[in-house]
Motif scaffolding. Sequence first.
Motif, PDB file in Angstrom:
ATOM      1  N   ILE A 253       0.836  -1.202   0.000  1.00  0.00           N
ATOM      2  CA  ILE A 253       0.000   0.000   0.000  1.00  0.00           C
ATOM      3  C   ILE A 253       0.868   1.249   0.000  1.00  0.00           C
ATOM      4  O   ILE A 253       0.564   2.245  -0.679  1.00  0.00           O
ATOM      5  CB  ILE A 253      -0.943  -0.013   1.217  1.00  0.00           C
TER       6      ILE A 253
ATOM      7  N   HIS B  94       1.898   2.191  -3.297  1.00  0.00           N
ATOM      8  CA  HIS B  94       0.789   2.694  -4.115  1.00  0.00           C
ATOM      9  C   HIS B  94       0.049   3.808  -3.381  1.00  0.00           C
ATOM     10  O   HIS B  94      -1.158   3.966  -3.514  1.00  0.00           O
ATOM     11  CB  HIS B  94      -0.179   1.550  -4.454  1.00  0.00           C
ATOM     12  N   ASP B  95       0.803   4.580  -2.638  1.00  0.00           N
ATOM     13  CA  ASP B  95       0.232   5.647  -1.808  1.00  0.00           C
ATOM     14  C   ASP B  95      -0.455   6.714  -2.637  1.00  0.00           C
ATOM     15  O   ASP B  95      -1.318   7.432  -2.133  1.00  0.00           O
ATOM     16  CB  ASP B  95       1.359   6.265  -0.969  1.00  0.00           C
TER      17      ASP B  95
ATOM     18  N   PHE C 175      -6.036   5.421  -1.034  1.00  0.00           N
ATOM     19  CA  PHE C 175      -5.008   5.401  -0.003  1.00  0.00           C
ATOM     20  C   PHE C 175      -4.524   6.792   0.379  1.00  0.00           C
ATOM     21  O   PHE C 175      -3.495   6.940   1.039  1.00  0.00           O
ATOM     22  CB  PHE C 175      -3.819   4.551  -0.452  1.00  0.00           C
ATOM     23  N   GLY C 176      -5.229   7.799  -0.039  1.00  0.00           N
ATOM     24  CA  GLY C 176      -4.908   9.161   0.380  1.00  0.00           C
ATOM     25  C   GLY C 176      -4.307  10.040  -0.679  1.00  0.00           C
ATOM     26  O   GLY C 176      -3.990  11.205  -0.410  1.00  0.00           O
TER      27      GLY C 176
ATOM     28  N   LEU D  10      -3.532   0.575   7.566  1.00  0.00           N
ATOM     29  CA  LEU D  10      -2.928   0.600   6.233  1.00  0.00           C
ATOM     30  C   LEU D  10      -1.430   0.921   6.348  1.00  0.00           C
ATOM     31  O   LEU D  10      -0.724   0.299   7.117  1.00  0.00           O
ATOM     32  CB  LEU D  10      -3.662   1.594   5.336  1.00  0.00           C
ATOM     33  N   HIS D  11      -0.940   1.919   5.603  1.00  0.00           N
ATOM     34  CA  HIS D  11       0.491   2.223   5.595  1.00  0.00           C
ATOM     35  C   HIS D  11       0.854   3.352   6.548  1.00  0.00           C
ATOM     36  O   HIS D  11       2.028   3.729   6.642  1.00  0.00           O
ATOM     37  CB  HIS D  11       0.939   2.598   4.182  1.00  0.00           C
TER      38      HIS D  11
ATOM     39  N   THR E 172      -9.365   4.258   9.953  1.00  0.00           N
ATOM     40  CA  THR E 172      -8.807   4.163   8.609  1.00  0.00           C
ATOM     41  C   THR E 172      -9.808   4.636   7.567  1.00  0.00           C
ATOM     42  O   THR E 172      -9.430   5.248   6.560  1.00  0.00           O
ATOM     43  CB  THR E 172      -8.389   2.709   8.326  1.00  0.00           C
TER      44      THR E 172
ATOM     45  N   VAL F  99      -9.270   7.299   3.760  1.00  0.00           N
ATOM     46  CA  VAL F  99     -10.225   6.910   2.727  1.00  0.00           C
ATOM     47  C   VAL F  99     -11.282   7.985   2.478  1.00  0.00           C
ATOM     48  O   VAL F  99     -11.501   8.409   1.341  1.00  0.00           O
ATOM     49  CB  VAL F  99     -10.881   5.563   3.104  1.00  0.00           C
TER      50      VAL F  99
END
Length: 400
Positions: free
Chosen positions: A4, A7-8, A13-14, A110-111, A328, A333
């Motif tokens: 993640i 793939h930020d 994922f923001g 997540l990350h 999260t 999200v």
Amino acid sequence: MLWILLHDDLPVFGGGHVAREVYGLYFRWYGVLTHGAFPAHDPLWQYPPGAGLVLLAPGLLPGLTYFQAFVVLALAADAAVTVALARTGSRPGRSRHGAVYWICCLPLLLHLPFTRYDVQVTAFAVLSLLVLARSPRASGVFAALGSLIKVWPVLVLLGLERGRTTRRAWTWAALTGTVSFAVLALSFSHPLSFVLQQGGRGVQIESFGGTVLSLARHAGWHGGVRYQFGAMEFTGRYVGAVAGVSLVLTGVAFGVLLLWRLRARRWTAATPYDAALTAVLLFTVTSRVISPQYMIWLLGLAAVCLTSRHTALRPVTALIAAATAVSTVIYPVLYRDVIVCDWTGSTLILLRNGLLGVAAVLSFTRLWRSTRPAPPLPRSVPGTRPPVPAVPAARSGPVA
């Protein structure tokens, strides 16, 4: 979590905002710190001086960019927590549920844990609690080092049993904190600049006070939301009053914890763990700021509680896991909905903070009950004999 992070930039994922804190803000502070000064004139610098060492540490890893080195150190802290929980859980009378809880619940964020330094701080708090039974001195040292990075780890010493253990842990914590702060003050200029910046913070949209103001928007309140002091905060009428109430409630939280400490009479092996989680929960829900990374602190302390079979806070750990999952969804999200305070954002904030509020009340209640003295056994009246259990009458029938 690493996938993640790679793939930020995806919107779900923001859109790159989560990782930007490291290579944007932290790296900028790193440049200031390398010149022997804390970012005194930066309103975003709100951390004790020990945080500077954490931000300088990535520069010690050769061959990596600052961002890569920061993530590697966050992974190392995560591994340290996992190993410590697993080793503790493998001892007689202990449980591996704590390690399983940490491994399963941290990815709910997540990350985010790898792009903030809260995993590193949590590692100090977790180690402080887990080494307590063998070395109160080491426990005090770890708590002090964590508190120099972010203040809250000092709360893990609140539930130590009265007597020699408490004296040793607090003495070594005080010595370690004093010496370490003196070294940092001599090595860097403006070591106390964070105090002024911290005092200027307002009401973050994700806090309990922010929940009230978010719902007030739907009732006709005309306040706004603005990025300041490193967070999205409310502006407008009544915001100062809400911030003041939060500070009063923080004082009340300290008071009830002190009352518990004075009234507690019974300790188990899990009491220091339960008290640490309860204290951090109470100070979290009464804070003007509840950033999503705060959930890392609660997950770490909840995992420590679950290493003991005597913990009274098992239901609380489930509530914290649920609140983490909702956090999260809030960030990253659906953070835009939270900022504009539409019904989706307001409902999510209300749900997350409702879970944390219930967890805090339940945690304190169960801690209070678990440390009260056991009720005395009934005493027999002089001159009487205790009742003898009745013997069942023999059943008549043919003899074999």
